[in-house]
Scaffold this motif. Structure first.
Motif, PDB file in Angstrom:
ATOM      1  N   PRO A 152       0.837  -1.206   0.000  1.00 25.93           N
ATOM      2  CA  PRO A 152       0.000   0.000   0.000  1.00 25.93           C
ATOM      3  C   PRO A 152       0.873   1.257   0.000  1.00 25.93           C
ATOM      4  O   PRO A 152       2.089   1.185   0.194  1.00 25.93           O
ATOM      5  N   GLY A 153       0.238   2.397  -0.182  1.00 26.25           N
ATOM      6  CA  GLY A 153       0.890   3.681  -0.400  1.00 26.25           C
ATOM      7  C   GLY A 153       2.111   4.024   0.427  1.00 26.25           C
ATOM      8  O   GLY A 153       3.205   4.181  -0.109  1.00 26.25           O
ATOM      9  N   GLU A 154       1.960   4.178   1.721  1.00 24.99           N
ATOM     10  CA  GLU A 154       3.063   4.661   2.548  1.00 24.99           C
ATOM     11  C   GLU A 154       4.240   3.696   2.554  1.00 24.99           C
ATOM     12  O   GLU A 154       5.397   4.105   2.457  1.00 24.99           O
ATOM     13  N   GLU A 155       3.954   2.423   2.680  1.00 23.60           N
ATOM     14  CA  GLU A 155       5.027   1.429   2.671  1.00 23.60           C
ATOM     15  C   GLU A 155       5.731   1.403   1.316  1.00 23.60           C
ATOM     16  O   GLU A 155       6.945   1.271   1.236  1.00 23.60           O
ATOM     17  N   ALA A 156       4.960   1.536   0.248  1.00 25.67           N
ATOM     18  CA  ALA A 156       5.550   1.559  -1.098  1.00 25.67           C
ATOM     19  C   ALA A 156       6.446   2.777  -1.275  1.00 25.67           C
ATOM     20  O   ALA A 156       7.533   2.672  -1.846  1.00 25.67           O
ATOM     21  N   ARG A 157       6.015   3.933  -0.766  1.00 26.46           N
ATOM     22  CA  ARG A 157       6.841   5.138  -0.877  1.00 26.46           C
ATOM     23  C   ARG A 157       8.145   4.984  -0.103  1.00 26.46           C
ATOM     24  O   ARG A 157       9.217   5.353  -0.594  1.00 26.46           O
ATOM     25  N   LEU A 158       8.062   4.429   1.110  1.00 24.21           N
ATOM     26  CA  LEU A 158       9.269   4.222   1.905  1.00 24.21           C
ATOM     27  C   LEU A 158      10.210   3.241   1.216  1.00 24.21           C
ATOM     28  O   LEU A 158      11.417   3.488   1.115  1.00 24.21           O
ATOM     29  N   LEU A 159       9.662   2.156   0.721  1.00 29.63           N
ATOM     30  CA  LEU A 159      10.487   1.158   0.048  1.00 29.63           C
ATOM     31  C   LEU A 159      11.117   1.737  -1.226  1.00 29.63           C
ATOM     32  O   LEU A 159      12.288   1.471  -1.520  1.00 29.63           O
ATOM     33  N   ALA A 160      10.363   2.544  -1.948  1.00 29.16           N
ATOM     34  CA  ALA A 160      10.904   3.172  -3.162  1.00 29.16           C
ATOM     35  C   ALA A 160      12.044   4.121  -2.820  1.00 29.16           C
ATOM     36  O   ALA A 160      13.069   4.155  -3.510  1.00 29.16           O
ATOM     37  N   SER A 161      11.881   4.873  -1.751  1.00 32.06           N
ATOM     38  CA  SER A 161      12.926   5.808  -1.337  1.00 32.06           C
ATOM     39  C   SER A 161      14.202   5.076  -0.943  1.00 32.06           C
ATOM     40  O   SER A 161      15.312   5.465  -1.336  1.00 32.06           O
ATOM     41  N   VAL A 162      14.051   3.997  -0.194  1.00 34.65           N
ATOM     42  CA  VAL A 162      15.224   3.233   0.237  1.00 34.65           C
ATOM     43  C   VAL A 162      15.858   2.497  -0.946  1.00 34.65           C
ATOM     44  O   VAL A 162      17.081   2.389  -1.033  1.00 34.65           O
ATOM     45  N   ALA A 163      15.049   2.024  -1.877  1.00 32.20           N
ATOM     46  CA  ALA A 163      15.591   1.383  -3.083  1.00 32.20           C
ATOM     47  C   ALA A 163      16.392   2.397  -3.902  1.00 32.20           C
ATOM     48  O   ALA A 163      17.466   2.070  -4.430  1.00 32.20           O
ATOM     49  N   ALA A 164      15.899   3.624  -3.992  1.00 34.44           N
ATOM     50  CA  ALA A 164      16.632   4.665  -4.712  1.00 34.44           C
ATOM     51  C   ALA A 164      17.947   4.987  -4.009  1.00 34.44           C
ATOM     52  O   ALA A 164      18.975   5.187  -4.662  1.00 34.44           O
ATOM     53  N   ALA A 165      17.920   5.019  -2.686  1.00 28.57           N
ATOM     54  CA  ALA A 165      19.157   5.247  -1.938  1.00 28.57           C
ATOM     55  C   ALA A 165      20.143   4.111  -2.180  1.00 28.57           C
ATOM     56  O   ALA A 165      21.352   4.344  -2.335  1.00 28.57           O
ATOM     57  N   GLY A 166      19.643   2.883  -2.247  1.00 35.68           N
ATOM     58  CA  GLY A 166      20.514   1.748  -2.535  1.00 35.68           C
ATOM     59  C   GLY A 166      21.143   1.860  -3.915  1.00 35.68           C
ATOM     60  O   GLY A 166      22.331   1.551  -4.102  1.00 35.68           O
ATOM     61  N   ALA A 167      20.373   2.322  -4.887  1.00 34.15           N
ATOM     62  CA  ALA A 167      20.918   2.520  -6.231  1.00 34.15           C
ATOM     63  C   ALA A 167      21.998   3.602  -6.223  1.00 34.15           C
ATOM     64  O   ALA A 167      23.016   3.478  -6.914  1.00 34.15           O
ATOM     65  N   ALA A 168      21.791   4.633  -5.425  1.00 41.80           N
ATOM     66  CA  ALA A 168      22.813   5.674  -5.297  1.00 41.80           C
ATOM     67  C   ALA A 168      24.065   5.110  -4.630  1.00 41.80           C
ATOM     68  O   ALA A 168      25.195   5.457  -5.010  1.00 41.80           O
ATOM     69  N   HIS A 169      23.886   4.231  -3.652  1.00 44.15           N
ATOM     70  CA  HIS A 169      25.033   3.591  -3.008  1.00 44.15           C
ATOM     71  C   HIS A 169      25.831   2.772  -4.018  1.00 44.15           C
ATOM     72  O   HIS A 169      27.065   2.771  -3.985  1.00 44.15           O
ATOM     73  N   VAL A 170      25.134   2.078  -4.898  1.00 42.28           N
ATOM     74  CA  VAL A 170      25.820   1.296  -5.933  1.00 42.28           C
ATOM     75  C   VAL A 170      26.708   2.220  -6.759  1.00 42.28           C
ATOM     76  O   VAL A 170      27.877   1.918  -7.017  1.00 42.28           O
TER      77      VAL A 170
END
Length: 188
Positions: free
Chosen positions: A162-180
């Motif tokens: 659902p919305g809030e969890e998806a937004r949090l997961l998307a944000s952390v996934a983007a941070a992980g991509a930046a870490h890469v």
């Protein structure tokens, strides 16, 4: 010229049409209420979201352990990896897990050389099963691969949340991509 009077049909929708629309609306409302309002009814969606948050916290905690293992094996990388590791600790906390701030990488304001000299091992809870490559370049590549795999998996999981969890997961996934990117940038 007068308009001809209509035949016996009434203006507006027919009774059967209204019944069909009403029954469809009831079915759709029942489906959406069960999936959106399941906090009150104990449905599966909140528990799925809670499970996803717990899994994300565990995954991030495992990533912290990988950072700790690489730092322990290659103290020269401490300054480069400290900010990334601290961000992953914040991800653990954002997902509701307990962050581990007690390690040489999270030492107060001491310089990296002092931190690594004072405490060569990251913490006693670093998993011995984590294999760290012998040279720094390969160790960074392995860490980047772990970050990439986790970011990709989180991106695939977005559609199921659902919305809030998806937004949090998307944000952390983007941070992980930046870490890469940051982990591989210096290797080229």
């Amino acid at each position: 010229m007068p308009f001809p009077s209509p035949s016996r049909t009434r203006p507006g929708p027919r009774r059967r049409s209204l019944l069909a629309v009403a029954s469809t609306a009831v079915v759709l409302a029942g489906c959406s209420a069960g999936s959106e309002d399941s906090d009150a009814t104990g449905g599966s969606r909140p528990s799925a979201a809670k499970r996803a948050r717990a899994r994300a916290a565990r995954d991030s905690a495992g990533l912290v352990e990988q950072y700790d293992a690489v730092i322990a094996a290659h103290p020269g990388l401490t300054a480069r990896l400290r900010p990334l590791r601290e961000e992953v600790v914040r991800h653990v906390e954002a997902f509701g897990g307990a962050g581990r701030a007690s390690s040489p990488t999270a030492s107060d304001a001491s310089p990296p050389s002092a931190a690594s000299a004072a405490s060569p091992s990251p913490s006693p809870s670093v998993s011995p099963s984590i294999d760290v490559p012998g040279n720094e370049k390969d160790a960074l590549a392995a860490l980047a691969s772990a970050e990439r795999d986790l970011a990709d998996r989180r991106t695939r999981e977005l559609l199921e949340l659902p919305g809030e969890e998806a937004r949090l997961l998307a944000s952390v996934a983007a941070a992980g991509a930046a870490h890469v990117y940051l982990l591989t940038e210096g290797n080229r």
